[in-house]
Scaffold this motif. Structure first.
Motif, PDB file in Angstrom:
ATOM      1  N   ALA A  24       0.781  -1.258   0.233  1.00 21.81           N
ATOM      2  CA  ALA A  24      -0.193   0.070   0.026  1.00 21.81           C
ATOM      3  C   ALA A  24       0.901   1.322   0.057  1.00 21.81           C
ATOM      4  O   ALA A  24       0.404   2.147  -0.270  1.00 21.81           O
ATOM      5  CB  ALA A  24      -1.014  -0.019   1.287  1.00 21.81           C
ATOM      6  N   PRO A  81      -6.053   3.120  -3.140  1.00 21.43           N
ATOM      7  CA  PRO A  81      -5.933   1.619  -3.479  1.00 21.43           C
ATOM      8  C   PRO A  81      -6.646   1.312  -4.764  1.00 21.43           C
ATOM      9  O   PRO A  81      -6.439   0.520  -5.220  1.00 21.43           O
ATOM     10  CB  PRO A  81      -6.789   1.352  -2.267  1.00 21.43           C
ATOM     11  CG  PRO A  81      -7.546   2.188  -1.756  1.00 21.43           C
ATOM     12  CD  PRO A  81      -6.644   3.650  -2.008  1.00 21.43           C
ATOM     13  N   LYS A 116     -12.174  -4.881  -2.163  1.00 26.27           N
ATOM     14  CA  LYS A 116     -12.493  -3.493  -1.510  1.00 26.27           C
ATOM     15  C   LYS A 116     -11.055  -2.901  -1.359  1.00 26.27           C
ATOM     16  O   LYS A 116     -10.914  -1.696  -1.810  1.00 26.27           O
ATOM     17  CB  LYS A 116     -13.285  -3.651  -0.290  1.00 26.27           C
ATOM     18  CG  LYS A 116     -14.643  -4.113  -0.029  1.00 26.27           C
ATOM     19  CD  LYS A 116     -14.929  -4.398   1.074  1.00 26.27           C
ATOM     20  CE  LYS A 116     -16.618  -4.599   1.436  1.00 26.27           C
ATOM     21  NZ  LYS A 116     -16.977  -4.975   2.817  1.00 26.27           N
ATOM     22  N   LYS A 117     -10.072  -3.547  -0.864  1.00 23.98           N
ATOM     23  CA  LYS A 117      -8.824  -2.996  -0.962  1.00 23.98           C
ATOM     24  C   LYS A 117      -8.118  -2.468  -2.075  1.00 23.98           C
ATOM     25  O   LYS A 117      -7.332  -1.663  -2.201  1.00 23.98           O
ATOM     26  CB  LYS A 117      -7.960  -4.132  -0.009  1.00 23.98           C
ATOM     27  CG  LYS A 117      -6.463  -3.616   0.329  1.00 23.98           C
ATOM     28  CD  LYS A 117      -5.739  -4.862   1.066  1.00 23.98           C
ATOM     29  CE  LYS A 117      -4.297  -4.577   1.214  1.00 23.98           C
ATOM     30  NZ  LYS A 117      -3.591  -5.358   2.131  1.00 23.98           N
ATOM     31  N   TYR A 118      -8.286  -3.537  -3.060  1.00 21.67           N
ATOM     32  CA  TYR A 118      -7.372  -3.257  -4.416  1.00 21.67           C
ATOM     33  C   TYR A 118      -8.557  -2.593  -5.336  1.00 21.67           C
ATOM     34  O   TYR A 118      -8.055  -2.392  -6.792  1.00 21.67           O
ATOM     35  CB  TYR A 118      -6.842  -4.518  -4.790  1.00 21.67           C
ATOM     36  CG  TYR A 118      -5.806  -5.026  -3.900  1.00 21.67           C
ATOM     37  CD1 TYR A 118      -4.344  -4.410  -3.885  1.00 21.67           C
ATOM     38  CD2 TYR A 118      -6.071  -6.084  -2.985  1.00 21.67           C
ATOM     39  CE1 TYR A 118      -3.337  -4.938  -3.072  1.00 21.67           C
ATOM     40  CE2 TYR A 118      -5.061  -6.657  -2.253  1.00 21.67           C
ATOM     41  CZ  TYR A 118      -3.620  -5.965  -2.029  1.00 21.67           C
ATOM     42  OH  TYR A 118      -2.742  -6.541  -1.486  1.00 21.67           O
ATOM     43  N   GLN A 138     -12.560  -8.897   0.689  1.00 20.84           N
ATOM     44  CA  GLN A 138     -11.722  -7.858   1.576  1.00 20.84           C
ATOM     45  C   GLN A 138     -10.668  -7.417   0.662  1.00 20.84           C
ATOM     46  O   GLN A 138     -10.563  -6.054   0.563  1.00 20.84           O
ATOM     47  CB  GLN A 138     -10.889  -8.275   2.996  1.00 20.84           C
ATOM     48  CG  GLN A 138     -11.748  -8.774   4.161  1.00 20.84           C
ATOM     49  CD  GLN A 138     -11.017  -9.302   5.040  1.00 20.84           C
ATOM     50  OE1 GLN A 138      -9.885  -9.306   5.215  1.00 20.84           O
ATOM     51  NE2 GLN A 138     -11.918  -9.657   6.035  1.00 20.84           N
ATOM     52  N   ASN A 139     -10.149  -8.289  -0.096  1.00 24.53           N
ATOM     53  CA  ASN A 139      -9.169  -7.870  -1.239  1.00 24.53           C
ATOM     54  C   ASN A 139      -9.761  -6.999  -2.372  1.00 24.53           C
ATOM     55  O   ASN A 139      -9.242  -6.197  -2.926  1.00 24.53           O
ATOM     56  CB  ASN A 139      -8.498  -8.979  -1.713  1.00 24.53           C
ATOM     57  CG  ASN A 139      -7.500  -9.515  -0.917  1.00 24.53           C
ATOM     58  OD1 ASN A 139      -6.882  -8.905   0.247  1.00 24.53           O
ATOM     59  ND2 ASN A 139      -7.140 -10.710  -1.177  1.00 24.53           N
TER      60      ASN A 139
END
Length: 438
Positions: free
Chosen positions: A18, A25, A434-436, A431-432
């Protein structure tokens, strides 16, 4: 390249990515974007120095260093300096260095780390290089070539593939009355061989509950039984379905039926083969040079036996990448592409280090065919499987390893272990996403 060190290539370093993006992101880097430069097959500019980072700290390192030295000799206007780190350290150092503007120019990444680093803007598109050189899947192999694409853009050029192979101890096979030159190729032959060894008091195929090599064996079997790790978009885990249960049950039955000891320690499976305690071992191509160190060991290697309904094998792949620069330097970018192309064309030397060259013309060469062990494993090239190009996928794979560990150690039955693992995997995939932002 030793086994325990290779065990560090999974999730290490992902959490620091990050810090490497200029934006948030959801930042996207597309073909021809920031830092892109026209590809060239030769470099005619002023003298330029390139930093080349990789994790080749094992026996493969000298082979790459030899190639780099040869490249430097043939290209007096390009000076490549090679720095090596343990892979776990590498995947932490590279993003941090890129973020501060002190990153390398060219590097190697395992294919399962490409998408994550592309999503974070750590590495640059290589579409222009593949187009300038007219490279296509036919020059490599579709599974290998397609593994370097993220969001419809190429970010990596494959150097090699390192698949699982089937290693066998000929002396132990002979002790059980088996033909040492005819390893099993299907499930019936496999089970018969295990029974024959059991009759002689030999636990012939030790199953490990760890990533190396239990997870890789499970993945190979999963694909052989027609299953998948994830759905097509890598949004949902699929490894707990029937094919996964079949695959993991096949492994746990080894322990249940006395073909394998319980609680096999990390790397104890290959150590047992070297010491004449077992006969069969599913392990990576990097094992070739390890076994060659045992001058008195009688051993062989072949493609994986087909246990399920189709041929399939786990594989990893080292890929060339170029890194985002603090200040764009077209000379460095062009020289880096020349370096990548040259090493790819001269990768027969890399094959001697214990790899299968990604480039088809090298695999088809007489020089590669003169490497019998690498060639035997290389016959699997068109039915190899890689992890999907999804950011953060290495983290998600930890749930697969946990499932295998729990089942092989007898803490949960295969279906329960896989079901629990898939539920956790689904949470991480969400989760990934949303994160990426993918």
């Amino acid at each position: 390249m030793n086994l325990t060190r290779r065990g560090l290539i999974g999730a290490g370093g992902v959490m620091l990515l990050a810090a490497c993006s200029d934006g948030g992101p959801n930042e996207k880097v597309t073909g021809g974007g920031q830092n892109a430069a026209p590809a060239a097959t030769e470099y005619t500019g002023p003298n330029v120095a390139l930093a080349f980072w990789n994790g080749f700290t094992g026996g493969d390192g000298p082979f790459m260093k030899k190639l780099v030295d040869q490249f430097n000799t043939e290209h007096p206007n390009i000076k490549v300096s090679m720095n090596t780190y343990q892979w776990a350290d590498y995947y932490q150092k590279v993003p941090a260095a890129v973020a501060t503007g002190n990153g390398p120019d060219v590097g190697i990444m395992h294919v399962d780390h490409v998408a994550t680093n592309a999503a974070r803007g750590v590495i640059l598109p290589l579409e222009d290089l593949s187009k300038a050189l007219n490279l296509t899947a036919d020059d490599f192999s579709p599974p290998v070539w397609n593994a370097g694409i993220y969001n419809n853009t190429r970010y990596a050029i494959p150097l090699d593939v390192h698949p699982l192979g089937f290693f066998y101890n000929k002396a132990v096979m002979e002790k059980a009355g088996l033909d040492p030159d005819k390893p099993p190729t299907n499930n019936d032959e496999y089970q018969a061989a295990l029974e024959a060894m059991k009759g002689k008091g030999i636990q012939g195929d030790w199953v490990t509950p760890f990533e190396f090599t239990g997870s890789m064996q499970f993945q190979s079997l999963l694909w052989q039984f027609g299953g998948q790790l994830f759905d097509d978009g890598a949004t949902k885990a699929m490894f707990a379905e029937q094919a996964g249960v079949q695959a993991l049950t096949w492994m746990t039955d080894h322990v249940k039926n006395g073909y394998s000891p319980k609680n096999v320690a990390q790397d104890a499976d290959i150590i047992a083969l070297r010491n004449g305690k077992n006969a069969f071992n599913w392990n990576g191509i990097w094992t070739i040079n390890t076994l060659k160190e045992d001058k008195n060991l009688q051993w062989g290697v072949s493609a994986l036996p087909q246990i399920g309904t189709q041929k399939a094998a786990w594989a990893g792949s080292h890929n060339f990448v170029q890194f985002k620069q603090k200040t764009k330097d077209d000379n460095k970018l062009t020289a880096g592409k020349v370096f990548i192309n040259w090493i790819s064309q001269h990768s027969i030397e890399w094959a001697r280090g214990g790899q299968v060259p990604a480039r088809k013309e090298i695999r088809d060469s007489a020089d590669f065919k003169a490497l019998p062990e690498q060639s035997a494993i290389g016959t699997q090239i068109d039915y190899l499987h890689f992890l999907p190009p999804k950011p953060g996928i290495a983290d998600v794979m930890a749930t697969v390893v946990t499932s295998i560990n729990e089942a092989v150690l007898g803490r949960k039955d295969p279906a329960k272990a896989l079901s629990d693992g898939a539920a956790k995997a689904d949470q991480l995939l969400e989760q990934n996403a949303k994160k990426y932002g993918s």
